[in-house]
Design an enzyme around this catalytic site. Sequence first.
Site, PDB file in Angstrom:
ATOM      1  N   PRO A 345       1.044  -1.222  -0.040  1.00  0.00           N
ATOM      2  CA  PRO A 345      -0.028   0.167  -0.257  1.00  0.00           C
ATOM      3  C   PRO A 345       0.847   1.717   0.161  1.00  0.00           C
ATOM      4  CG  PRO A 345      -0.274  -0.530   2.617  1.00  0.00           C
ATOM      5  CD  PRO A 345       1.077  -1.950   1.368  1.00  0.00           C
ATOM      6  N   GLY A 346       0.264   2.374  -0.370  1.00  0.00           N
ATOM      7  CA  GLY A 346       1.023   3.323  -0.598  1.00  0.00           C
ATOM      8  C   GLY A 346       0.083   4.566  -0.693  1.00  0.00           C
ATOM      9  N   ARG A 347      -0.605   5.010  -1.378  1.00  0.00           N
ATOM     10  CA  ARG A 347      -1.778   5.832  -1.168  1.00  0.00           C
ATOM     11  C   ARG A 347      -2.449   5.667   0.328  1.00  0.00           C
ATOM     12  NH1 ARG A 347      -4.167   8.453  -5.448  1.00  0.00           N
ATOM     13  NH2 ARG A 347      -3.177   6.564  -6.433  1.00  0.00           N
ATOM     14  N   CYS A 415       1.822  29.127 -14.988  1.00  0.00           N
ATOM     15  CA  CYS A 415       1.212  29.478 -16.727  1.00  0.00           C
ATOM     16  C   CYS A 415       1.206  28.681 -17.382  1.00  0.00           C
ATOM     17  CB  CYS A 415       2.188  30.264 -16.879  1.00  0.00           C
ATOM     18  SG  CYS A 415       2.076  31.871 -18.609  1.00  0.00           S
ATOM     19  N   GLU A 416      -0.864  28.105 -17.488  1.00  0.00           N
ATOM     20  CA  GLU A 416      -0.990  27.187 -18.257  1.00  0.00           C
ATOM     21  C   GLU A 416      -2.320  26.439 -17.711  1.00  0.00           C
ATOM     22  OE1 GLU A 416       0.541  23.897 -19.510  1.00  0.00           O
ATOM     23  OE2 GLU A 416       2.665  24.264 -19.157  1.00  0.00           O
TER      24      GLU A 416
HETATM   25  N1  LLP Z   1       2.849  -1.737  -6.037  1.00  0.00           N
HETATM   26  C1  LLP Z   1       3.254  -1.210  -6.928  1.00  0.00           C
HETATM   27  C2  LLP Z   1       3.640  -2.540  -8.370  1.00  0.00           C
HETATM   28  C3  LLP Z   1       2.432  -0.368  -8.010  1.00  0.00           C
HETATM   29  O1  LLP Z   1       2.600  -0.266  -8.926  1.00  0.00           O
HETATM   30  C4  LLP Z   1       2.187   0.993  -6.974  1.00  0.00           C
HETATM   31  C5  LLP Z   1       1.230   2.102  -7.038  1.00  0.00           C
HETATM   32  C6  LLP Z   1       1.669   0.463  -5.348  1.00  0.00           C
HETATM   33  C7  LLP Z   1       2.463  -0.495  -5.388  1.00  0.00           C
HETATM   34  C8  LLP Z   1       1.112   1.479  -4.698  1.00  0.00           C
HETATM   35  O2  LLP Z   1      -0.231   1.401  -4.977  1.00  0.00           O
HETATM   36  P1  LLP Z   1      -1.210   2.656  -4.118  1.00  0.00           P
HETATM   37  O3  LLP Z   1      -1.723   1.611  -3.367  1.00  0.00           O
HETATM   38  O4  LLP Z   1      -0.158   3.539  -3.370  1.00  0.00           O
HETATM   39  O5  LLP Z   1      -1.964   3.051  -5.351  1.00  0.00           O
HETATM   40  N2  LLP Z   1       0.325   8.719  -9.627  1.00  0.00           N
HETATM   41  C9  LLP Z   1      -0.731   8.214  -9.522  1.00  0.00           C
HETATM   42  C10 LLP Z   1      -0.663   6.689  -9.331  1.00  0.00           C
HETATM   43  C11 LLP Z   1       0.451   6.094  -9.471  1.00  0.00           C
HETATM   44  C12 LLP Z   1       0.664   4.357  -8.612  1.00  0.00           C
HETATM   45  C13 LLP Z   1       1.758   3.718  -9.241  1.00  0.00           C
HETATM   46  N3  LLP Z   1       2.234   2.552  -8.606  1.00  0.00           N
HETATM   47  C14 LLP Z   1      -2.151   8.567  -8.598  1.00  0.00           C
HETATM   48  O6  LLP Z   1      -1.610   9.971  -7.981  1.00  0.00           O
HETATM   49  O7  LLP Z   1      -2.791   8.173  -8.482  1.00  0.00           O
END
Ligand code: LLP
Length: 488
Positions: A345-347, A415-416
């Site tokens: 998890p990230g988000r 500026c976009e």
């Molecule tokens: N594992 C892999 C292999 C990934 O590619 C990603 C995210 C994660 C884990 C974490 O995913 P999460 O739990 O954070 O959804 N910039 C975009 C999100 C790109 C995600 C890329 N990969 C945004 O702002 O929504």
Amino acid sequence: MAAATNFSHSPLISKTRTYSLNHYPFPKNTILPFKLSKSYSLKPLSLKAVISQQNPATTTTQETTQFKHCFTKSQDGFLYCENLKVQEIMESVERRPFYLYSKPQITRNVEAYKDALEGLSSIIGYAIKANNNLKILEHLRGLGCGAVLVSGNELRLALRAGFDPTRCIFNGNGKLLDDLVLAAQEGVFVNVDSEFDLENIVAAARIAGKKVNVLLRINPDVDPQVHPYVATGNKNSKFGIRNEKLQWFLDAVKAHPNELKLVGAHCHLGSTITKVDIFRDAAALMVNYIDEIRSQGFEVDYLNIGGGLGIDYYHSGAILPTPRDLIDTVRELVLSRNLNLIIEPGRSLIANTCCLVNRVTGVKTNGTKNFVVIDGSMAELIRPSLYDAYQHIELVSPASPDAEVSTFDVVGPVCESADFLGKDRELSTPAKGAGLVVHDAGAYCMSMASTYNLKMRPPEYWVEEDGSVSKIRHGETFEDHIRFFEGL
Ligand code: LLP
């Protein structure tokens, strides 16, 4: 002229530092002690366990979880982070915009995953790409997380933050040889993404003189039902190996017994997923692949189901899956095969712990559209411009009673025409200098920030458990930019 203010006597800033306050021509409070003497009635959000619209049979019992969220609009009309008025923090820090986090919220988010994972052998691999603040990484490591990396520098940072490399996973479709050598030396799990990637991992193992623990990143061809830019688990994706090619990869691993040890299978479907059935479908496919791999004599013990759990960006009170819903939907499958579960998890760990705090520069209209122009922009927070993403916006203090409520685009000074933070938002017409936050800015905001138009990356702060505020990253300065040209 900037005035110098020493905050060392203020409980707000726990570290003794001298900040310069930008002169601001609008009335504002003086620097205040921020521990509130009075307790405010903060309304906790209530999230219910997800009920899938697609397959009710696979969902968990519907229970109500009291979810304590760090940012709360109190009945007095002020926005609070934990128990601190965001307005007062905004007026005390050196510059705006800035990112404001809640450290206790980060802890609560990790605890939610840990509770959900009870009874399973698991690794929570925090996806560093979501937010790479070193202080945040150290905190997550202290809470027991591993880390998910997509570059050599993310690996270096993870090591700097003290992560155990054997709880780290190196992902990516274009991993470079030098970075793979470092991963091999450190004993990091590496996901195999393609034929050439496997070749490079073998080469890295030879250079490092170490066998690498690998997982096969299999593209399960499951539609995550998200924006195409954040979908990765469907057939057209650049990520992972085609599932029809599995045998080729198993033979290739077998051919390199001194370099590779196959320990598991990985998939990552996409990001912002709001239906746990999607994870369940993918996990079911993945355990079938694991059965197939085991039947050929490989001792694979790890199932990595990636990250991707969405959050309530709309603040609509929608019933969204929790970490418990996610884990419960795959629990039986994992136990049935006696697997260790890795999640990435990230988000869902970091997004809701932070707001981008901005100040209103002015309000204007072009005759058909109204604009609130703020000091923050697409440079600090690009998700709305890039993905048309919605992030909730609100003012940090009550508007004056005669302020008209209108529909505004909230835009920055860049500026976009793509420089917007929100479109068609109903807001009380803010006064010049009013505070305005963009919520859920903890993930993929600062880590995707740029210095476009020479808007230097903002400072970051967090509210600590004891109610003090600490700076956790310096804002970048013009002098930082000039430094790249020194000595040329
Ligand atoms: N594992 C892999 C292999 C990934 O590619 C990603 C995210 C994660 C884990 C974490 O995913 P999460 O739990 O954070 O959804 N910039 C975009 C999100 C790109 C995600 C890329 N990969 C945004 O702002 O929504």
